[in-house]
Structure formats: C-alpha cells, structure tokens
Write a protein that holds these residues in place. Sequence first.
Motif, mmCIF file in Angstrom:
data_model
loop_
_atom_site.group_PDB
_atom_site.id
_atom_site.type_symbol
_atom_site.label_atom_id
_atom_site.label_comp_id
_atom_site.label_asym_id
_atom_site.label_seq_id
_atom_site.Cartn_x
_atom_site.Cartn_y
_atom_site.Cartn_z
ATOM 1 N N THR A 191 0.835 -1.204 0.000
ATOM 2 C CA THR A 191 0.000 0.000 0.000
ATOM 3 C C THR A 191 0.867 1.249 0.000
ATOM 4 O O THR A 191 0.590 2.209 -0.727
ATOM 5 C CB THR A 191 -0.923 0.011 1.243
ATOM 6 N N ILE A 192 1.922 1.221 0.782
ATOM 7 C CA ILE A 192 2.826 2.370 0.828
ATOM 8 C C ILE A 192 3.476 2.586 -0.534
ATOM 9 O O ILE A 192 3.586 3.717 -1.008
ATOM 10 C CB ILE A 192 3.882 2.183 1.931
ATOM 11 N N LYS A 193 3.909 1.514 -1.189
ATOM 12 C CA LYS A 193 4.529 1.641 -2.504
ATOM 13 C C LYS A 193 3.557 2.216 -3.527
ATOM 14 O O LYS A 193 3.951 2.979 -4.404
ATOM 15 C CB LYS A 193 5.051 0.282 -2.982
ATOM 16 N N GLU A 194 2.280 1.847 -3.421
ATOM 17 C CA GLU A 194 1.268 2.366 -4.348
ATOM 18 C C GLU A 194 0.975 3.846 -4.087
ATOM 19 O O GLU A 194 0.814 4.628 -5.019
ATOM 20 C CB GLU A 194 -0.031 1.566 -4.209
ATOM 21 N N LYS A 195 0.872 4.207 -2.832
ATOM 22 C CA LYS A 195 0.444 5.563 -2.461
ATOM 23 C C LYS A 195 1.597 6.573 -2.402
ATOM 24 O O LYS A 195 1.358 7.778 -2.455
ATOM 25 C CB LYS A 195 -0.263 5.553 -1.100
ATOM 26 N N ALA A 196 2.811 6.110 -2.298
ATOM 27 C CA ALA A 196 3.956 7.014 -2.134
ATOM 28 C C ALA A 196 4.076 8.051 -3.243
ATOM 29 O O ALA A 196 4.293 9.235 -2.952
ATOM 30 C CB ALA A 196 5.247 6.214 -1.991
ATOM 31 N N PRO A 197 3.939 7.675 -4.534
ATOM 32 C CA PRO A 197 4.058 8.708 -5.574
ATOM 33 C C PRO A 197 2.985 9.800 -5.459
ATOM 34 O O PRO A 197 3.268 10.977 -5.678
ATOM 35 C CB PRO A 197 3.906 7.923 -6.878
#
Length: 122
Positions: A52-58
């Motif tokens: 989830t963090i990887k998806e939302k980070a950008p």
Amino acid sequence: MRARIALVAGIGIGYVLGARAGRESYEKIKTQATNVWHDPKVQEGIKATEETIKEKAPVVAEKAKEAAATAADKTKAKVEEVKETRAEHKVEKAAEKAVKDAPADVISDPATAPEDEGPALS
C-alpha cells in the motif's frame, strides 16, 4: 539517622530484587514480542502495508511537492511585501528627519528659484 539508613537499605534491597525480576520479565516480554513479529499473520499484514505504501507514495510525494511549491510562493510574496513596507517606512523616516533637520528660518516656495530664497522675514 536510623530512618535514613533504613531508607537507603530499603531502596538498595528493592533495586536488587527489582533488577532480578526485571531481567526475567524483560526476557519474557522480548520472547513474546519476537514470537508475535514472526507470526505469519503479522508478516502478511506487514507485506500488505508495504504494498500500500509503494502504491500511495508517488501520490503523496506529488501532493507534498505541490504544497511545498505553494508555500514557497506564499513565502516569496510575503518577503517582497515586507521589503516594500520596510522601504516605504525608511522613506517616511528619511522625510521626517529631513523636515526635522531643515533650518527653521528658511521659507521655501516651489515657484522661487533656490538661489533667490533666503531667510524668513519676521
């Protein structure tokens, strides 16, 4: 004096006994925490959170970049406003000082040439 000795002895005994029990309690808590950390359900939750963090980070990074740019623009505008206000204040102070420091006996008329002006006639 006896009360102080008894107090110091009591604190010392309490510390020694607490330290022994504290170490055992610490080891027990450490073992339980390690077991929980290595539990497969916990590891699944960690992996899901990482994804989830990887998806939302950008998206979050872009919003933070926009917010920073907006804040920078507002700051620059405020700095310019303060500079202008200070410059105006300096001009006003200089004008007040010039009026205050001007000789009181001279009459100034914009229609008269400066070399033709002289002391005020009373």
